[in-house]
Design a protein around this motif. Structure first.
Motif, PDB file in Angstrom:
ATOM      1  N   SER A   1     -45.815  20.752   6.376  1.00 27.27           N
ATOM      2  CA  SER A   1     -46.594  21.160   7.531  1.00 27.27           C
ATOM      3  C   SER A   1     -45.648  21.711   8.595  1.00 27.27           C
ATOM      4  O   SER A   1     -44.621  21.121   8.890  1.00 27.27           O
ATOM      5  N   GLY A   2     -45.973  22.861   9.126  1.00 32.80           N
ATOM      6  CA  GLY A   2     -45.103  23.522  10.078  1.00 32.80           C
ATOM      7  C   GLY A   2     -44.171  24.508   9.417  1.00 32.80           C
ATOM      8  O   GLY A   2     -43.481  25.276  10.090  1.00 32.80           O
ATOM      9  N   GLY A   3     -44.110  24.485   8.098  1.00 33.27           N
ATOM     10  CA  GLY A   3     -43.318  25.463   7.355  1.00 33.27           C
ATOM     11  C   GLY A   3     -41.835  25.210   7.341  1.00 33.27           C
ATOM     12  O   GLY A   3     -41.050  26.092   6.986  1.00 33.27           O
ATOM     13  N   GLY A   4     -41.410  23.998   7.677  1.00 32.16           N
ATOM     14  CA  GLY A   4     -39.980  23.756   7.773  1.00 32.16           C
ATOM     15  C   GLY A   4     -39.249  23.700   6.452  1.00 32.16           C
ATOM     16  O   GLY A   4     -38.045  23.958   6.396  1.00 32.16           O
TER      17      GLY A   4
ATOM     18  N   ILE B   1     -44.803  31.134  -0.305  1.00 33.37           N
ATOM     19  CA  ILE B   1     -45.807  30.250   0.264  1.00 33.37           C
ATOM     20  C   ILE B   1     -45.639  30.233   1.777  1.00 33.37           C
ATOM     21  O   ILE B   1     -44.518  30.274   2.300  1.00 33.37           O
ATOM     22  N   SER B   2     -46.767  30.224   2.489  1.00 33.46           N
ATOM     23  CA  SER B   2     -46.729  30.178   3.945  1.00 33.46           C
ATOM     24  C   SER B   2     -47.947  29.406   4.439  1.00 33.46           C
ATOM     25  O   SER B   2     -48.875  29.135   3.687  1.00 33.46           O
ATOM     26  N   THR B   3     -47.917  29.067   5.708  1.00 37.95           N
ATOM     27  CA  THR B   3     -48.998  28.282   6.270  1.00 37.95           C
ATOM     28  C   THR B   3     -49.341  28.729   7.674  1.00 37.95           C
ATOM     29  O   THR B   3     -48.484  29.252   8.397  1.00 37.95           O
TER      30      THR B   3
ATOM     31  N   GLN C   1     -48.462  34.319  -1.555  1.00 39.57           N
ATOM     32  CA  GLN C   1     -48.297  35.739  -1.842  1.00 39.57           C
ATOM     33  C   GLN C   1     -47.572  35.872  -3.171  1.00 39.57           C
ATOM     34  O   GLN C   1     -46.454  35.358  -3.327  1.00 39.57           O
ATOM     35  N   MET C   2     -48.209  36.526  -4.115  1.00 40.73           N
ATOM     36  CA  MET C   2     -47.654  36.654  -5.460  1.00 40.73           C
ATOM     37  C   MET C   2     -47.374  38.116  -5.742  1.00 40.73           C
ATOM     38  O   MET C   2     -48.295  38.936  -5.774  1.00 40.73           O
ATOM     39  N   ASN C   3     -46.108  38.445  -5.920  1.00 40.75           N
ATOM     40  CA  ASN C   3     -45.688  39.811  -6.225  1.00 40.75           C
ATOM     41  C   ASN C   3     -45.062  39.872  -7.615  1.00 40.75           C
ATOM     42  O   ASN C   3     -44.698  38.844  -8.188  1.00 40.75           O
ATOM     43  N   SER C   4     -44.947  41.073  -8.130  1.00 43.85           N
ATOM     44  CA  SER C   4     -44.332  41.294  -9.449  1.00 43.85           C
ATOM     45  C   SER C   4     -44.924  40.349 -10.486  1.00 43.85           C
ATOM     46  O   SER C   4     -44.199  39.694 -11.247  1.00 43.85           O
ATOM     47  N   LEU C   5     -46.225  40.304 -10.519  1.00 49.55           N
ATOM     48  CA  LEU C   5     -46.905  39.361 -11.410  1.00 49.55           C
ATOM     49  C   LEU C   5     -46.665  39.707 -12.871  1.00 49.55           C
ATOM     50  O   LEU C   5     -46.560  40.890 -13.249  1.00 49.55           O
ATOM     51  N   LYS C   6     -46.582  38.644 -13.681  1.00 47.53           N
ATOM     52  CA  LYS C   6     -46.334  38.771 -15.110  1.00 47.53           C
ATOM     53  C   LYS C   6     -47.499  38.144 -15.880  1.00 47.53           C
ATOM     54  O   LYS C   6     -48.187  37.262 -15.354  1.00 47.53           O
TER      55      LYS C   6
END
Length: 122
Positions: A53-56, A70-72, A82-87
């Motif tokens: 929590s807080g992203g620390g 991952i973010s909050t 956020q998923m990039n370059s998916l396989k």
């Protein structure tokens, strides 16, 4: 009562991107950590990413490092992936997880979303 609502899954081609969201609502007293897990057919559920929590502090599975973030947004009790370059091997049912304390209990416990399908295929 605490509810988790996920959104953002779908079908995407290899190399594409998707963003998953999970919002927690209800009788929340305090959130300790949030995360995303996934389960492919015939396999055990595995941790994808986790954030305090807080992203620390964040933690990622080796298989997604450098591709997923991952973010909050604590103000909205929401966690994103956020998923990039998916396989193709990223294909799975993705579950969000909140480790929180509700107003009804004194202990922290895990809460799970309903799951959202991510399919990576051409």
């Amino acid at each position: 009562q605490v509810q988790l609502v996920e959104s953002g899954g779908g079908l995407v081609q290899p190399g594409g991107s998707l963003r998953l969201s999970c919002a927690a609502s209800g009788s929340i007293f305090s959130i300790n950590a949030m995360g995303w897990y996934r389960q492919a057919p015939g396999k055990q559920r595995e941790l994808v990413a986790r954030i305090t929590s807080g992203g620390g502090s964040t933690r990622y599975a080796d298989s997604v490092k450098g591709r997923f973030t991952i973010s909050t947004d604590n103000g909205k009790n929401t966690v994103y992936l956020q998923m990039n370059s998916l396989k193709p091997e990223d294909t799975a049912l993705y579950y969000c997880n909140f480790f929180l304390r509700s107003r009804s209990y004194t202990a922290f416990r895990d809460y799970w979303g309903q799951g959202t399908q991510v399919t990576v295929s051409s």
